[in-house]
Write an enzyme that holds these catalytic residues in place. Structure first.
Site, short mmCIF file in Angstrom:
data_model
loop_
_atom_site.label_atom_id
_atom_site.label_comp_id
_atom_site.label_asym_id
_atom_site.label_seq_id
_atom_site.Cartn_x
_atom_site.Cartn_y
_atom_site.Cartn_z
CG HIS A 122 -6.72 -0.61 -4.93
ND1 HIS A 122 -5.55 -1.46 -4.87
CD2 HIS A 122 -6.95 -0.18 -4.20
CE1 HIS A 122 -5.16 -0.62 -3.73
NE2 HIS A 122 -6.23 0.16 -3.31
NE ARG B 163 -3.75 -1.85 2.66
CZ ARG B 163 -4.93 -1.59 3.50
NH1 ARG B 163 -5.17 -0.54 4.30
NH2 ARG B 163 -5.61 -2.63 3.74
CE1 TYR C 293 -23.31 15.21 -10.88
CE2 TYR C 293 -22.05 15.38 -8.74
CZ TYR C 293 -23.27 15.39 -9.54
OH TYR C 293 -24.54 15.43 -8.97
#
Length: 857
Positions: free
Chosen positions: A89, A43, A133
């Protein structure tokens, strides 16, 4: 014993036999280590090879698989996030989207890897719009990280549910770890790698290819330092060197700002990762609580073109003091470098050379594997083409064998030589093609038997063979392999390199005025009423002699210019006055103003007494040398004195005595000498005397000095000049009415001091009295300023070389009623050659030049 009694527990029987005994502290320790390594490798830390963390790598690979490249249309961010989360993921969508958004921010990434469309956040800390968006696709440079990934260039590993495979590292055609940097917090460790300039990093990598034994210092010749996407300035090089040498360091980053109009500070670049809105808010808070003084207004005028935060100053506020306050509290931050990355899956702190070496070895592996992959393909293709060529050579027999075969399989077997085909009871020719060749021959069309098709196959075979030879050379010769790596890096640089954004300024140990003021040559003007200002030297282009010049200052009524000189903004200057005192001031402390401004009263900068005027200025930069130096002073009545510069080391703000003066006398001029030069004293009525400096013994500051020239009548000393035999070639004389000349130094023979001297120049109604005498060299420029405020810059070479006792030529076309007030000489080699201003050629020949060589008779 009753039969209902419970059975006795046997620890070696049944399930109990599979139970292991362990100490709880050991189990906790091992479990925590396993967890920590999972976070470190899975990570938080980037790989040293491609500079990416798993989440970045998975997002880019998911976009690659979706075909969302730089050449495709934008795709909804939610679609990319969903694909990444579902296939590679298995974590929260917000974490994936935050990473995607950051890769699209040009203020976070030096080379953004995502081309975003929509609101992806701002330097004010505004969050990105919701993923539904916004739209995204890979940027062109991101595709370079994935180039050739389908050519077995990197290892793949199963994804989280073993349905698919994902790359363990990307091919990375450029050193992304240094170019874009990285930051992350793991368990017990963290990384913080600053971004760098792509071209500089590639140049350093190529240097490492060519010089494997180079040092970090050698690589720093190419990598100057971090290059942040937000620009700003790095203070000092020592911290950069330490970070590159050890992998750790603390780099000071300072905002870029400037003073506009003398009453506002404009901030145009912020330190990396600074929040602009929060910065403005904190400055306002400090102004309100009195921590920062001198600010009357603060506003953010930033737009799409860049950052612009305006700090309006109160009337009379010192801009430099406010700058220091802003720097101390807000405009400077520290970037802590921790160059920690994964090397073979293990965290390791790397210096600059090790970082580039890890990338370089990875890139060699990528090129080697790609070459092997392509070689295998080309060899397979060459094998097929060889079969087709052999088939064409025996086309009739091949066609006959195929025609007389019962099926395709029989035809292929016959071509492989596994059985014999007969025609009319006679066996047809046998072949020994391979299975692959036989398959292609049977699939050939009749049209491929034409001569043109045959030529094309031969040409392709030759090209494939040439490519095979090249690939084998790459695989067998390390130098050829490095040539490929080098050329590909050079191609990346040519395609994507950009200018450095972050400047590196010298570290003075603390925040000083020098850090705030750009080091540049300036022109300083002083008037008789002691108004003073500075202007950038480049505002004055060189003109031909005889011009009127341009406005250099605006004057109040009855005021006149008294002196002009050129210096660097970082120079210490000694100001000598008519009262025989000396003051010290940094050039940048003189306010910068426009050519049409009046200037600022010098009493605000120097503690001048009533009636005390500045008459001479000396640059301390000329005093910084190992050998003994002297300040040699001349007075109006002809007295001369030498004093060691050591007596002027500690000058109080109220000034110190430089020389003792008689009644009615005044200090006129000061020169820096070294004890071995000749001195020339010039009088206003055109006399000049040359004698050895040693004729004037060194004295203390309180002494008056000795006679240098014997003056007649009302004559006065106008100027003092020192001869540098290794540089000066001529004596330059300029008169009040704007006339002047160059004369060979040799025409001024040495005499004993306190003589009358020789006639230097005619002083008559046309010329007026002598204003200035200087020793000059070929590369010098003159700065001539009239009392009315006109200033002319002209090369020394434009003045005629004539003898003593002559009239001279027009240097400056002085307006009626005006006179030349002062002249300063500056080396063009120091100031930078200035181009001749357009139209100035008209001034090349001035009225009265025909009198230049008129003699005394």
């Amino acid at each position: 014993m009753s039969s209902d009694a419970p059975e006795r527990f046997d620890p070696d029987a049944g399930i109990a036999a599979d139970v292991e005994t362990a100490r709880i502290e050991q189990e906790m320790e091992q479990s925590y280590i396993d967890y920590a390594m999972s976070v470190i490798a899975g990570r938080a830390l980037p790989d040293a090879r491609d500079g990416l963390k798993p989440v970045h790598r998975r997002i880019l690979y998911a976009m690659h698989e979706l075909g969302v490249t730089a050449r495709s249309s934008h795709r909804k961010s939610s679609s990319i996030v969903g694909e990444t989360m579902g296939d590679y993921h298995p974590h929260g969508d917000s974490a994936i989207y935050d990473t995607l958004a950051r890769m699209a921010q040009d203020f976070s990434m030096r080379e953004p890897l995502v081309d975003g469309q929509g609101n992806f956040g701002s330097v004010d800390g505004d969050p990105p719009a919701a993923m539904r968006y916004t739209e995204a696709r890979m940027s062109p440079i991101a595709e370079e990280l994935l180039s050739d990934i389908d050519m077995d260039t990197v290892d793949f590993q199963p994804n989280y549910d073993d349905r698919l495979e994902e790359p363990s590292v990307l091919p990375a055609a450029f050193p992304n770890l240094l170019v874009n940097g990285s930051s992350g917090i793991a368990v017990g460790m963290s990384t913080n790698i600053p971004p760098h300039n792509l071209g500089e990093v590639i140049d350093a990598t190529i240097h490492l290819i060519d010089n494997p034994d180079c040092t970090v210092e050698d690589l720093m010749e190419h990598v100057k330092g971090p290059d942040f996407p937000t620009g700003a300035n790095i203070v000092g090089r020592n911290a950069i060197h330490k970070a590159y040498k050890t992998g750790r360091g603390r780099i000071r980053v300072r905002a870029e700002f400037e003073v506009e109009g003398g009453d506002r500070i404009v901030i145009t670049e912020l330190p990396f990762q600074a929040n602009k809105a929060r910065l403005v808010e904190r400055i306002a808070d400090n102004v309100n609580d009195g921590t920062i003084e001198g600010i009357r207004d603060l506003r953010d005028e930033s737009d799409r073109d860049g950052i612009r935060v305006v700090v309006e100053l109160k009337r009379g506020a010192n801009a430099e003091v406010v700058q220091n306050q802003l720097l101390e509290h807000h405009l400077e931050s520290t970037f802590g470098v921790i160059n920690l990355a994964l090397v073979d899956g293990q965290p390791q702190v790397l210096d600059l050379k090790e970082t580039l070496a890890e990338y370089l070895e990875h890139r060699r592996t990528v090129v080697r594997r790609r070459s092997q992959y392509e070689l295998d393909e080309k060899q397979d293709r060459a094998h097929i083409l060889e079969g087709r060529l052999r088939a064409l050579q025996s086309a009739d027999d091949v066609v006959e064998v195929i025609r007389n075969s019962e099926s395709r399989d029989d035809a292929k077997a016959a071509l492989r030589g596994e059985h014999v085909v007969e025609a009319d009871g006679e066996p047809l020719p046998a072949f020994d093609f391979s299975a692959a060749q036989a398959d292609h021959i049977v699939a050939m069309q009749l049209g491929s038997l034409t001569t043109m098709e045959a030529d094309e196959i031969k040409q392709e075979y030759e090209e494939v063979q040439a490519r095979i030879e090249r690939l084998e050379a790459i695989l067998n010769d390390p130098n050829e392999l490095d040539d490929v790596v080098r050329s590909e890096l050079e191609a990346i640089k040519a395609e994507y390199d950009g200018d450095r954004r972050t400047s590196i300024i010298e570290d003075t140990g603390s925040v000083t005025h020098e850090d705030l003021i750009a080091e540049e040559d300036v022109v300083v003007v002083v008037t008789e009423d002691d108004y003073i200002k500075r202007m950038p030297l480049d505002r004055f282009s060189a003109q031909h002699r005889g011009g009127k010049g341009i406005i250099g200052t605006e004057l109040k009524e009855d005021d006149r210019v008294s002196s002009v000189y050129v210096a660097s903004t970082h120079d210490y200057l000694l100001y000598f006055t008519t009262h025989g005192k000396v003051y010290q001031l940094k050039t940048y402390q003189v306010p910068e103003m426009s050519r049409t401004a009046r200037g600022k009263s010098a009493v605000n900068l120097l503690d001048l007494a009533d009636g005390e005027e500045i008459t001479a200025v000396v640059n301390c930069a000329d005093m910084e040398a190992d050998e003994e130096k002297y300040l040699t002073m001349a007075t109006r009545e002809g007295y001369l004195k030498r004093t060691s510069v050591e007596n002027f080391q500690n000058i109080r703000s109220t000034g110190i005595i430089a020389t003792k003066l008689g009644d009615g006398d005044a200090l006129v001029d000061v020169e820096i000498t070294d004890g071995s030069r000749d001195l020339i004293l010039a009088s206003r009525e055109g006399m000049a005397i040359r004698f050895e400096e040693s004729d004037v013994r060194a004295m203390g500051r309180s002494a008056r000095g000795v006679r240098g020239i014997k003056l007649e009548g009302d004559d006065e000393v106008a100027a003092l000049a020192a001869v540098d035999a290794g540089r000066h070639e001529w004596v330059l004389t300029v008169t009040e009415r704007g006339y002047g000349k160059r004369t060979d130094i040799d025409q001024y023979r040495r005499q004993s001091r306190n003589g009358k001297g020789l006639i230097d120049i005619k002083t008559n109604d046309r010329n007026g009295d002598v204003c200035e005498l200087e020793t000059v060299a070929p590369d010098d420029h003159l700065f001539v300023m009239s009392g009315g405020g006109q200033i002319l810059r002209t090369p020394v070479g434009d003045l005629s070389v004539v003898g003593r006792n002559t009239m001279g030529v027009t240097v400056m076309d002085v307006a009626p009623g005006d006179t030349v007030a002062t002249v300063d000489v500056h080396s063009a080699a120091d100031a930078g050659e200035a181009a001749t201003a357009p139209g100035d050629n008209e001034a090349a020949t001035a009225p009265g030049d025909s009198e230049a060589n008129a003699n005394a008779g």
